[in-house]
Enzyme design. Structure first.
Site, short mmCIF file in Angstrom:
data_model
loop_
_atom_site.label_atom_id
_atom_site.label_comp_id
_atom_site.label_asym_id
_atom_site.label_seq_id
_atom_site.Cartn_x
_atom_site.Cartn_y
_atom_site.Cartn_z
N CYS A 337 -8.13 -20.34 -2.15
CA CYS A 337 -8.68 -21.04 -3.31
C CYS A 337 -8.57 -20.20 -4.58
O CYS A 337 -9.57 -19.75 -5.13
CB CYS A 337 -10.12 -21.42 -3.04
SG CYS A 337 -10.27 -22.41 -1.56
N TYR A 366 3.34 -1.66 0.46
CA TYR A 366 2.27 -2.30 -0.29
C TYR A 366 2.13 -3.78 0.08
O TYR A 366 1.74 -4.61 -0.73
CB TYR A 366 2.45 -2.11 -1.81
CG TYR A 366 2.67 -0.66 -2.15
CD1 TYR A 366 1.62 0.24 -2.06
CD2 TYR A 366 3.94 -0.17 -2.48
CE1 TYR A 366 1.83 1.60 -2.32
CE2 TYR A 366 4.14 1.18 -2.73
CZ TYR A 366 3.09 2.05 -2.65
OH TYR A 366 3.29 3.39 -2.89
C1 LIG Z 1 1.81 6.16 -4.41
C2 LIG Z 1 2.24 7.56 -4.50
C3 LIG Z 1 3.54 7.89 -4.14
C4 LIG Z 1 4.59 6.91 -3.68
O1 LIG Z 1 5.01 5.98 -4.62
P1 LIG Z 1 6.20 4.98 -4.20
O2 LIG Z 1 6.43 4.18 -5.41
O3 LIG Z 1 5.70 4.15 -3.06
O4 LIG Z 1 7.35 5.81 -3.81
C5 LIG Z 1 3.87 9.23 -4.17
N1 LIG Z 1 2.99 10.17 -4.54
C6 LIG Z 1 1.72 9.88 -4.89
C7 LIG Z 1 0.79 10.97 -5.26
C8 LIG Z 1 1.31 8.56 -4.88
O5 LIG Z 1 0.06 8.29 -5.26
#
Ligand SMILES: *Cc1c(COP(=O)(O)O)cnc(C)c1O
Length: 414
Positions: A337, A366
């Site tokens: 919804c 993700y």
């Molecule tokens: C989320 C994150 C990543 C990875 O980012 P991607 O876009 O999934 O490669 C790497 N290092 C840190 C510290 C993060 O928070």
């Protein structure tokens, strides 16, 4: 990719279901290794928050990756998956004292601090927790770089919550040097996620080289690694740019070489994003307000990226359903919804009649990790496929799971 296997999984495991292709993860891991090879020594730490399924973690560990974590929960996951804590980097802007204590107790290989306050907190934890080998600390710097990505996936611009501001790094370094229980082992950055352009990496890496020079002049002799972050953008939509591993490696490699430090990178999305598929079934077709709708059994609780980031994912028909109006674009929407509950808008899917099986591509990162129980919906099953076989690596949640720990009869404390 095995379309017939995907249909079979949908029939046998039910929908919605996330399916990860082990071969794709392995192929991407090796491609990144190949690109980084000229810049040895290097180390890849998989960013667990992209996809923390234990079987995915085990696979990456077996391929040779270390892990990059951002919470105590992720620490428990990587330990359960068999990673050596010494091969784990703990990042994140808001690590609690309890999380820091857990990291120290487990012997996490590197703890990245993101503020002076966090360095103090870690010093206090170590001060009363360890005797012996000092805890390796990294400073994650905010390199003050704006990048062209979604505002929610930018992390390296000034004034954001991530990283120690450039003009405070020396002070934090001095603080660490003053603590016998800590040693400064790494300087790093993370400039954002889903970046398609190598230029910000070149600029960021230059900033890190300058900083390493300044710290060494100040007497720092303990550095071992230069952490250049993750964030390699992948191609969600045909024709859109992605950051190829080679371009990334050539952007950051020279900086590591110049400093003589080990190049550390922490990709998440690049390794697992394209390996994941979400299979969902069309529950109803509907015509409303001049639009054609396919209402499917996966919603924004299963995959929030379209609603949260206006992300585009390819949607394809895996098996056709009942006859549906042809030739018109269809909005693929979930049952939740919320008007933001869509998976793909205005798609050409002539065979997506009711009962059809659809597959949403590029959801290995993700996807499930951001899933919720909104609308009291159990989270989807997760499946790992490997060639022509598959295994359920997370059972579909049951309704009972949703109410665990909850009560209709409060036990009051006064
Ligand atoms: C989320 C994150 C990543 C990875 O980012 P991607 O876009 O999934 O490669 C790497 N290092 C840190 C510290 C993060 O928070």
């Amino acid at each position: 990719m095995g379309e017939s296997l995907l249909s079979r999984i949908a029939d046998e495991v039910g929908t919605p279901v996330y399916v990860y292709d082990a071969a794709v993860i392995a192929e991407r891991y090796r491609a990144l290794c190949d690109a980084l090879a000229p810049w040895e020594p290097y180390r890849i730490h998989y960013s667990v928050k992209a996809n923390g399924n234990l079987a995915v973690l085990r696979l990456l560990k077996e391929l040779g990756a270390g892990a990059d974590i951002v919470s105590g929960g992720e620490l428990a996951r990587v330990v359960a998956a068999g990673f050596d804590p010494a091969d784990v980097v703990f990042s994140g802007a808001g690590k609690t004292r309890t999380e820091l204590e857990g990291a120290v107790r487990h012997g996490v290989g590197l703890i990245n601090v993101e503020s002076a306050a966090e360095a103090e907190s870690l010093a206090a934890v170590v001060g009363d927790a360890t005797a012996g080998k000092p805890v390796a600390v990294g400073i994650r710097v905010n390199p003050d770089i704006t990048t062209e990505t979604h505002p929610y996936t930018q992390t390296g611009a000034k004034g954001m919550k991530f990283g120690v501001p450039l003009d405070e790094v020396e002070r934090v370094s001095d603080m660490i040097a003053d603590q016998t229980g800590l040693t400064l082992a790494s300087i790093g950055m993370h400039i954002g996620s889903q970046l398609a352009d190598a230029a910000p990496y070149v600029t960021g890496a230059r900033t890190l080289v300058d900083l390493v020079g300044r710290l060494r002049k100040r007497g720092v002799t303990t550095l071992t690694s230069l952490d250049v972050g993750g964030g390699l953008g992948i191609q969600y939509r045909p024709g859109r740019p992605a950051l190829e591993p080679r371009a990334f490696a050539d952007a950051v490699g020279p900086a590591a070489r110049e400093t003589g430090l080990t190049l550390v990178t922490e990709p998440g999305r690049y390794l697992v994003g394209p390996a994941g598929h979400l299979v969902t079934r069309v529950v109803y077709r509907k015509h409303a307000g001049g639009r054609e709708l396919a209402i499917v059994d996966a919603g924004m609780n299963d995959l929030v990226r379209p609603a949260l980031y206006q992300a585009w994912h390819e949607v394809a028909v895996l098996r056709s359903g009942a006859p549906a109006p042809n030739g018109t674009a269809v909005d693929v929407v979930g049952p939740i919804c919320e008007s933001g509950d869509f998976l793909g808008l205005e798609r050409t899917l002539p065979e997506a009649g009711s009962g059809a099986l659809l597959v949403i591509h590029g959801v290995g990162a993700y996807g499930f990790t951001m899933a919720s129980n909104y609308n009291a919906r159990p989270r989807a099953a997760e499946v790992l496929m490997d060639g022509d076989r598959y295994a359920v690596v997370r059972a579909r949640e049951r309704i009972e799971d949703l109410m665990r720990g909850e009560t209709a009869e409060p036990e009051w404390h006064a």
